[in-house]
Design a protein around this motif. Sequence first.
Motif, PDB file in Angstrom:
ATOM      1  N   ASP A   1       0.707  -1.373   0.204  1.00  0.00           N
ATOM      2  CA  ASP A   1      -0.151  -0.136  -0.049  1.00  0.00           C
ATOM      3  C   ASP A   1       0.879   1.551  -0.079  1.00  0.00           C
ATOM      4  OD1 ASP A   1       1.066  -0.345   2.597  1.00  0.00           O
ATOM      5  OD2 ASP A   1      -0.805   0.268   3.649  1.00  0.00           O
ATOM      6  N   ARG A   2       2.149   1.170  -0.315  1.00  0.00           N
ATOM      7  CA  ARG A   2       2.856   2.481  -0.436  1.00  0.00           C
ATOM      8  C   ARG A   2       3.814   2.208  -1.593  1.00  0.00           C
ATOM      9  NH1 ARG A   2       5.540   2.366   6.175  1.00  0.00           N
ATOM     10  NH2 ARG A   2       3.583   1.541   6.861  1.00  0.00           N
ATOM     11  N   THR A   3       4.157   3.437  -2.052  1.00  0.00           N
ATOM     12  CA  THR A   3       4.888   3.474  -3.234  1.00  0.00           C
ATOM     13  C   THR A   3       6.455   3.145  -3.123  1.00  0.00           C
ATOM     14  OG1 THR A   3       5.936   5.636  -2.787  1.00  0.00           O
ATOM     15  CG2 THR A   3       3.777   5.673  -4.012  1.00  0.00           C
TER      16      THR A   3
ATOM     17  N   GLU B   1       8.261   5.456  -0.599  1.00  0.00           N
ATOM     18  CA  GLU B   1       7.594   5.266   0.741  1.00  0.00           C
ATOM     19  C   GLU B   1       8.229   3.752   1.288  1.00  0.00           C
ATOM     20  OE1 GLU B   1       3.458   7.712   0.191  1.00  0.00           O
ATOM     21  OE2 GLU B   1       3.442   5.505  -0.253  1.00  0.00           O
ATOM     22  N   ASN B   2       8.383   2.830   0.590  1.00  0.00           N
ATOM     23  CA  ASN B   2       8.954   1.654   1.160  1.00  0.00           C
ATOM     24  C   ASN B   2      10.534   1.898   1.687  1.00  0.00           C
ATOM     25  OD1 ASN B   2       7.764  -1.329   0.913  1.00  0.00           O
ATOM     26  ND2 ASN B   2       6.801  -0.197  -0.664  1.00  0.00           N
TER      27      ASN B   2
ATOM     28  N   MET C   1       3.535   1.961  -7.312  1.00  0.00           N
ATOM     29  CA  MET C   1       3.167   1.092  -6.241  1.00  0.00           C
ATOM     30  C   MET C   1       3.877  -0.395  -6.815  1.00  0.00           C
ATOM     31  SD  MET C   1       1.321   3.038  -4.375  1.00  0.00           S
ATOM     32  CE  MET C   1       0.485   1.786  -3.218  1.00  0.00           C
TER      33      MET C   1
END
Length: 235
Positions: A99-101, A104-105, A141
Motif C-alpha cells: 500500500d506504499r510507493t 515510501e518503502n 506502487m
Amino acid sequence: MVFSTEPVVRLEKACIFQGITAILQDVSFTIDKDEFVFLIGRTGSGKSSLLKTLYADLPLQMGEGHIAGYNLTSIKTKEVPYLRRKLGIVFQDFQLFTDRTVAENLYFVLRATGWKDKSKMKSRMVEVLMRVGLGGSATKMPHQLSGGEQQRVVIARALLNEPSLLLADEPTGNLDPEVADGIFKLFQQINKQGTAIMMATHNYELLNKYPYRILKCDAGKLIDSQTAPSDQPIY
C-alpha cells in the motif's frame, strides 16, 4: 587509512538450531569482505536457518559466530537492529509494503534505521534506485512493477545503509530465467563494488556458469567447496 582484514563472517564449531532441533552441527567457515558465496542444499537442509542465524533472527546457542563486527553468541536484543544496518537482506517473496510507493518503502527503512535529514534521505533513495536500474520508479506502487522490478526494489532497500554483507535467500526463485539472469548480474555488480554476498539458490545452472565458492548444507553438515575433496563433486 587502515583497512580491516577481518572476515565479514566467521563461524567456528557453530550449531544451528530451529527451536530445540539441531539443523546443522560443527559449522565453521569465513567469508571475506569481497567474496561471493553460493549456499546450496535441499529444502529443509538448513540454508534458511543458517541465514537467519547470521542476521540474528535465530540465536546462536553453541559455538562462536562473528558477523560485521558483532558477536552472535553475546549480542543483545537492542543491538540486533544495529547489526542489521550493516547487512542487506533479500528475500524471495519481496516483503514490500503493497500500500506504499517504492519511495515510501525505502523511506520507511531509512527512518527505521535512524536517518533524520530529509534531503539526505531523498538523495540516498534516488542513488540506490539508479544503482538497480529503477531511477524512474520512485512513485510507482509495487503492483505496477514486474516481479523482476520488485526484486530490484528489494535489492535497493537492502543497499540503503551500504552493507558490508548482502544475504540473499533464493532471490531468483520466483523469476523466469531471463529476468533471473539480470538480477544475478546485478548481484555481481554489487559484489565487484565491494559488498560480500552470500546467496542461497537452487539454480544449479548458476553454479555451473559462475565458479564462485560453494557452501552446501547436507545431512546436518556444512561442506565447503574450498576444502572438500577434489574427487567428490559438491553438487
